[in-house]
Scaffold this active site. Structure first.
Site, PDB file in Angstrom:
ATOM      1  N   CYS A   2       0.864  -1.176   0.000  1.00 51.07           N
ATOM      2  CA  CYS A   2       0.000   0.000   0.000  1.00 51.07           C
ATOM      3  C   CYS A   2       0.896   1.219   0.000  1.00 51.07           C
ATOM      4  O   CYS A   2       2.088   1.126   0.285  1.00 51.07           O
ATOM      5  CB  CYS A   2      -0.864   0.062   1.259  1.00 51.07           C
ATOM      6  N   GLY A  28      -0.078   0.205  -4.961  1.00 52.62           N
ATOM      7  CA  GLY A  28      -1.400  -0.403  -4.801  1.00 52.62           C
ATOM      8  C   GLY A  28      -2.369   0.155  -5.815  1.00 52.62           C
ATOM      9  O   GLY A  28      -2.455   1.370  -5.996  1.00 52.62           O
ATOM     10  N   ASN A 102       0.061   1.196   5.845  1.00 48.83           N
ATOM     11  CA  ASN A 102       0.839   0.339   4.950  1.00 48.83           C
ATOM     12  C   ASN A 102       1.571  -0.681   5.806  1.00 48.83           C
ATOM     13  O   ASN A 102       2.281  -0.300   6.731  1.00 48.83           O
ATOM     14  CB  ASN A 102       1.832   1.192   4.147  1.00 48.83           C
ATOM     15  N   GLY A 103       1.403  -1.950   5.492  1.00 48.86           N
ATOM     16  CA  GLY A 103       2.046  -3.022   6.262  1.00 48.86           C
ATOM     17  C   GLY A 103       1.013  -4.056   6.634  1.00 48.86           C
ATOM     18  O   GLY A 103      -0.157  -3.943   6.259  1.00 48.86           O
ATOM     19  N   CYS A 243      12.469  -3.762   5.091  1.00 44.32           N
ATOM     20  CA  CYS A 243      12.160  -4.799   4.099  1.00 44.32           C
ATOM     21  C   CYS A 243      13.089  -4.687   2.889  1.00 44.32           C
ATOM     22  O   CYS A 243      13.034  -3.708   2.141  1.00 44.32           O
ATOM     23  CB  CYS A 243      10.709  -4.636   3.637  1.00 44.32           C
ATOM     24  N   TYR A 249      12.259  -5.020  -5.487  1.00 46.70           N
ATOM     25  CA  TYR A 249      11.158  -4.957  -6.442  1.00 46.70           C
ATOM     26  C   TYR A 249      10.171  -3.807  -6.207  1.00 46.70           C
ATOM     27  O   TYR A 249       9.715  -3.166  -7.147  1.00 46.70           O
ATOM     28  CB  TYR A 249      10.367  -6.272  -6.406  1.00 46.70           C
ATOM     29  N   CYS A 389       5.753 -13.629   2.729  1.00 50.99           N
ATOM     30  CA  CYS A 389       5.900 -12.447   3.589  1.00 50.99           C
ATOM     31  C   CYS A 389       4.620 -12.288   4.402  1.00 50.99           C
ATOM     32  O   CYS A 389       3.528 -12.381   3.855  1.00 50.99           O
ATOM     33  CB  CYS A 389       6.102 -11.199   2.733  1.00 50.99           C
ATOM     34  N   CYS A 443      15.040  -6.919   6.855  1.00 53.55           N
ATOM     35  CA  CYS A 443      14.263  -8.154   6.900  1.00 53.55           C
ATOM     36  C   CYS A 443      14.405  -8.813   5.539  1.00 53.55           C
ATOM     37  O   CYS A 443      14.114  -8.186   4.518  1.00 53.55           O
ATOM     38  CB  CYS A 443      12.780  -7.868   7.173  1.00 53.55           C
ATOM     39  N   CYS A 446      11.623 -13.420   3.262  1.00 51.79           N
ATOM     40  CA  CYS A 446      11.132 -14.115   2.067  1.00 51.79           C
ATOM     41  C   CYS A 446      12.228 -14.944   1.402  1.00 51.79           C
ATOM     42  O   CYS A 446      11.942 -15.844   0.623  1.00 51.79           O
ATOM     43  CB  CYS A 446      10.496 -13.128   1.085  1.00 51.79           C
TER      44      CYS A 446
END
Ligand code: AMP
Length: 470
Positions: A2, A28, A102-103, A243, A249, A389, A443, A446
């Site tokens: 988002c 988003g 967002n999250g 992240c 990406y 994730c 983090c 993934c």
């Protein structure tokens, strides 16, 4: 997945909000919304569409006031429907508050069940609503002490949240969770303060980038300026864990996230990839758009010329973005087409930023061979995606992640390329952090399965079920 935005103290708040959301549209595409405040009243407009379709002159004119917050949504928790479109507006004993998130929270379901058992009635299926209910329930000395309410609520939830809130007394609040999974930056547009998921929005509205909201920080922006507060608790690992997939990406290449240029990080990932996995070839091409900076890096490092061997149609959304499998399947051919004059008779290196299910790569290899490529070598500028994730990036279940159950050779056979290779974890980390390869500060669950914030019961069940299913 988002994007959040906010502007405080500007005559054209809704219009600027609209522009800012355009520059966050890549985060988003399911719904877009704005909430503005004037004379103590919050007004809201949301729609299930892209920003350009969600608003027109009329709807923006119905959002008067000098302060507004906005949200673009791609659902990772809660279904894709209007009732889940943000920002939410709610009313509690202290007045009206609006929230954009967002999250992804990992313990939202547990808290929701507990609140429902106590009689709470939820109106959405979004994890964000849990924060709203907790804020309303908080026992505070002064009813309108939104900061105390927010701190109480955030003390209970776990996971990833970059939030922008707006109160009826025209305070705009920005918060990042203690791990700082998702980005959130502060800017100035003349006298106005701006909050945004990414700096790409600042460039569009010509705001000046000031700094990031720090992990575990709450900033409160009001008439007299901005004050900074600490959440005052620690829920995960001590160190922030931004992240890494935002760099790989998700974020826009013209943005600075976590203090780093996304473009430069991707280019370096491509350079590292060329060092780790060289190959004799005639041309390097990218899977556009997200693979382009890494392909340029691969080309630069290897000395093999870069060409636009795949052209992307910009009139269809991202392949992943349509939630139904059937449409996604079609998406690749609809979106990408090979340039025969570039690939015909050539040994082609094709660089993509990530490989998730493998269906995109498989189709691309087929397309390139159909356009005459003599050899096709897949190069992925991130490690194998082995784990889902739970902190806000849309990844499929573990059973659908091809690297969760197949070796790299098996994946190569599946995508039918002449060779396939991924960037190492150390290579990715040194590309984003510039120095250490340890990966501290990020983090990368993934790619590793090391989840820095304890998962919720539901997440664990999902992980276990997928493992058993294989
Ligand atoms: P797949 O066909 O599942 O292997 O998809 C891989 C493609 O999807 C790559 O081109 C990536 O750039 C892109 N991608 C990776 N992760 C995501 C995501 N979370 N959302 C949308 N697209 C993604």
């Amino acid at each position: 997945m988002c994007g959040v935005f906010g502007i405080h103290g500007h005559d054209e708040a809704a219009n600027i909000g609209y522009l800012g959301m355009h520059a966050l549209q890549h985060r988003g595409q399911e719904s877009a919304g704005l909430v503005a405040v004037e004379d103590g009243r919050l007004r809201r407009h949301v729609a299930m569409s892209l920003v350009s379709d969600a608003f027109d002159r009329e709807s923006l004119a119905k959002l008067p006031g000098r302060t507004a917050i906005g949200h673009v949504r791609y659902s990772t928790a809660g279904s894709s429907e209007l009732r889940n479109a943000q920002p939410f507006v709610f009313e509690y004993a202290g007045g009206q508050v609006s929230i954009a998130h967002n999250g992804n929270l990992v313990n939202a379901n547990e808290i929701r069940s507990e609140l429902e058992a106590q009689g709470s009635i939820f109106q959405t299926s979004s994890d964000t609503e849990v924060i709203v209910h907790l804020m309303a329930k908080a026992k505070v000395a002064a009813q309108n002490d939104v900061l105390a309410r927010l701190t109480y609520a955030l003390n209970r939830v776990r996971g990833a949240y970059s939030l922008v809130l707006l109160t009826s007394d025209e305070r705009m609040i920005g918060v990042r969770d203690p791990n700082g999974f998702r980005p959130l930056v502060i800017g100035r547009l003349k006298d106005a303060f701006v909050l945004s998921s990414e700096t790409s929005a600042f460039d569009l509205i010509e705001a000046e980038f000031i700094r990031e909201v720090e992990p575990g920080e709450i900033v409160v922006i009001e008439k007299n300026g901005m004050t900074s507060h600490k959440l005052g608790f620690d829920q995960g690992s001590q160190a922030p864990t931004f992240c890494v997939f935002e760099h790989v990406y998700f974020a826009r290449p013209d943005s600075l996230v976590n203090g780093k240029s996304v473009y430069r990080a991707r280019e370096k990932m491509g350079m590292k990839l060329a060092q780790e996995h060289p190959i004799e070839a005639d041309v390097v091409i990218a899977v556009p758009d997200s693979g382009v900076p890494a392909a340029i890096g691969y080309s630069r490092e290897s000395g093999i010329p870069f060409e636009m061997g795949l052209i992307r149609s910009h009139y269809v959304g991202r392949t992943f973005i349509e939630p139904q499998e059937s449409i996604r399947h079609f998406g690749v051919r609809l979106k990408l087409s090979p340039v025969r004059s570039i690939v015909d008779g050539k040994r082609v290196v094709v660089v993509d930023d990530s490989l998730v299910r493998g269906t995109t790569s498989r189709k691309i290899v087929k397309m390139l061979r159909g356009a005459g490529a003599r050899e096709v070598h897949m190069r992925i500028s991130a490690p194998p995606t082995t784990h889902p994730c739970f902190y806000g990036i849309d990844t499929p279940n573990r059973s659908e992640l091809v690297a969760a159950s197949h070796t790299i050779e098996e994946i190569g056979r599946y995508v039918t390329s002449d060779s396939i290779a991924y960037l190492s974890h150390d290579g990715m980390m040194s590309a984003v952090s510039g120095s250490s390869s340890s990966g501290s500060g990020y983090c990368s669950a993934c790619f590793t399965g090391n989840y820095p914030v304890a998962l919720g019961t539901e997440n664990l069940v999902q992980l276990r079920t997928n493992r058993a299913a294989r």
